[in-house]
Design a protein around this motif. Structure first.
Motif, PDB file in Angstrom:
ATOM      1  N   GLY A   1       1.887   6.163  -2.947  1.00  0.00           N
ATOM      2  CA  GLY A   1       2.800   7.101  -3.587  1.00  0.00           C
ATOM      3  C   GLY A   1       2.437   7.372  -5.034  1.00  0.00           C
ATOM      4  O   GLY A   1       2.594   8.493  -5.528  1.00  0.00           O
ATOM      5  N   ALA A   2       1.922   6.350  -5.695  1.00  0.00           N
ATOM      6  CA  ALA A   2       1.586   6.481  -7.116  1.00  0.00           C
ATOM      7  C   ALA A   2       0.361   7.360  -7.347  1.00  0.00           C
ATOM      8  O   ALA A   2       0.220   7.967  -8.417  1.00  0.00           O
ATOM      9  N   ILE A   3      -0.550   7.437  -6.354  1.00  0.00           N
ATOM     10  CA  ILE A   3      -1.778   8.214  -6.542  1.00  0.00           C
ATOM     11  C   ILE A   3      -1.830   9.444  -5.643  1.00  0.00           C
ATOM     12  O   ILE A   3      -2.858  10.122  -5.554  1.00  0.00           O
ATOM     13  N   GLY A   4      -0.727   9.742  -4.960  1.00  0.00           N
ATOM     14  CA  GLY A   4      -0.644  10.974  -4.190  1.00  0.00           C
ATOM     15  C   GLY A   4      -1.397  10.968  -2.875  1.00  0.00           C
ATOM     16  O   GLY A   4      -2.016  11.965  -2.510  1.00  0.00           O
ATOM     17  N   THR A   5      -1.366   9.854  -2.164  1.00  0.00           N
ATOM     18  CA  THR A   5      -1.963   9.800  -0.837  1.00  0.00           C
ATOM     19  C   THR A   5      -0.990   9.105   0.098  1.00  0.00           C
ATOM     20  O   THR A   5       0.178   8.928  -0.247  1.00  0.00           O
ATOM     21  N   ASN A   6      -1.434   8.712   1.287  1.00  0.00           N
ATOM     22  CA  ASN A   6      -0.545   7.959   2.166  1.00  0.00           C
ATOM     23  C   ASN A   6      -1.147   6.579   2.449  1.00  0.00           C
ATOM     24  O   ASN A   6      -2.352   6.362   2.279  1.00  0.00           O
TER      25      ASN A   6
ATOM     26  N   SER B   1       0.817  -1.217   0.000  1.00  0.00           N
ATOM     27  CA  SER B   1       0.000   0.000   0.000  1.00  0.00           C
ATOM     28  C   SER B   1       0.851   1.267   0.000  1.00  0.00           C
ATOM     29  O   SER B   1       0.393   2.318  -0.445  1.00  0.00           O
ATOM     30  N   PHE B   2       2.090   1.163   0.476  1.00  0.00           N
ATOM     31  CA  PHE B   2       2.963   2.346   0.484  1.00  0.00           C
ATOM     32  C   PHE B   2       3.306   2.772  -0.943  1.00  0.00           C
ATOM     33  O   PHE B   2       3.282   3.960  -1.276  1.00  0.00           O
TER      34      PHE B   2
ATOM     35  N   SER C   1      -8.390   3.465  -4.090  1.00  0.00           N
ATOM     36  CA  SER C   1      -7.511   4.262  -4.949  1.00  0.00           C
ATOM     37  C   SER C   1      -8.302   5.364  -5.651  1.00  0.00           C
ATOM     38  O   SER C   1      -7.855   6.510  -5.750  1.00  0.00           O
ATOM     39  N   THR C   2      -9.517   5.011  -6.109  1.00  0.00           N
ATOM     40  CA  THR C   2     -10.366   5.990  -6.783  1.00  0.00           C
ATOM     41  C   THR C   2     -10.815   7.074  -5.808  1.00  0.00           C
ATOM     42  O   THR C   2     -10.863   8.254  -6.163  1.00  0.00           O
ATOM     43  N   ALA C   3     -11.142   6.672  -4.577  1.00  0.00           N
ATOM     44  CA  ALA C   3     -11.528   7.657  -3.558  1.00  0.00           C
ATOM     45  C   ALA C   3     -10.375   8.614  -3.274  1.00  0.00           C
ATOM     46  O   ALA C   3     -10.582   9.819  -3.069  1.00  0.00           O
TER      47      ALA C   3
END
Length: 227
Positions: free
Chosen positions: A45-50, A40-41, A76-78
């Motif tokens: 990183g790929a979608i700009g969240t943590n 998940s890390f 991921s969409t959220a």
């Protein structure tokens, strides 16, 4: 040093809590969930969240019965919705996405986010405002026969006047429920505090006939508009 130790301990506790939540709402093995936590890390990183936000959102979608793979995609969409809007937290984005995708389950969640982003970029309503209004009105508008494009058009036009997305969504919901004219619609109106003393339960055919009469003009040969 003490501050760093406390912060580290708190972070570990938060990830443990996220793992516990996923275990509570899923039949996945512990190893499978731990593997997801590890990857998940990179996903975050790929979608700009943590990673923690992604895991918590995944748990929310798993709570609705989605598999781990489906929930990962939904989370991921959220996260993308949160990034392209003014939502302050993943919880707000997740809640909106759940409501919208439940109403328009014929669409992929990312398609809904794309439409919201286009609206937010081109009209006088922000992406999160459009999402909030659609969250509040989607189910009622869908029942009234509006697809997601028509619903967003109504929201955008209404908000241009009210400049209040929440009121616009609530208003469209109320109008749609009153047009439905069913016992279920009456009950839902009562639940949200609307006066139903003048509400008459009617069949869809009767409502349709009334609408045709109200909208019958020379330009449509007095045939009116059908629901």
């Amino acid at each position: 040093i003490i501050g760093i130790i406390k912060q580290t301990a708190n972070t570990v506790k938060e990830f443990d809590t996220a793992l516990t939540e996923m275990r509570k709402v899923s039949d996945e093995s512990l190893q499978s969930l731990q593997n997801f936590q590890n990857v998940s890390f990179d996903m975050a990183g790929a979608i700009g969240t943590n990673a923690l936000q992604l895991q918590n959102s995944t748990a929310d979608f798993m709570r609705l019965g989605e598999t781990l793979e489906q929930a990962k995609s939904s989370a991921s969409t959220a996260s993308i919705l949160m990034n392209v809007s003014e939502f302050q937290s993943i919880d707000e984005a997740t809640e909106s996405l759940i409501a919208m995708s439940a109403a328009y389950n014929d669409l992929d969640k990312i398609d809904i986010v794309d439409k919201l982003n286009i609206i937010g970029n081109n009209f006088s309503i922000s992406t999160d405002q459009a999402a909030t209004a659609l969250k509040d009105s989607a189910a009622a508008l869908k029942t009234a026969g509006n697809d997601v494009n028509e619903s967003l058009a109504l929201i955008t036009a209404g908000n241009a006047i009210t400049q209040n997305a929440s009121k616009t969504g609530a208003g469209l919901r109320t109008i749609s429920l009153r047009m439905a004219g069913t016992e279920a619609a009456k009950s839902e109106l009562e639940e949200i505090g609307e006066d139903t003393s003048d509400f008459v339960v009617q069949t869809k055919s009767k409502i349709d006939e009334q609408l045709r009469q109200f909208t019958g003009v020379a330009s449509n040969d007095f045939k009116g508009v059908s629901m």
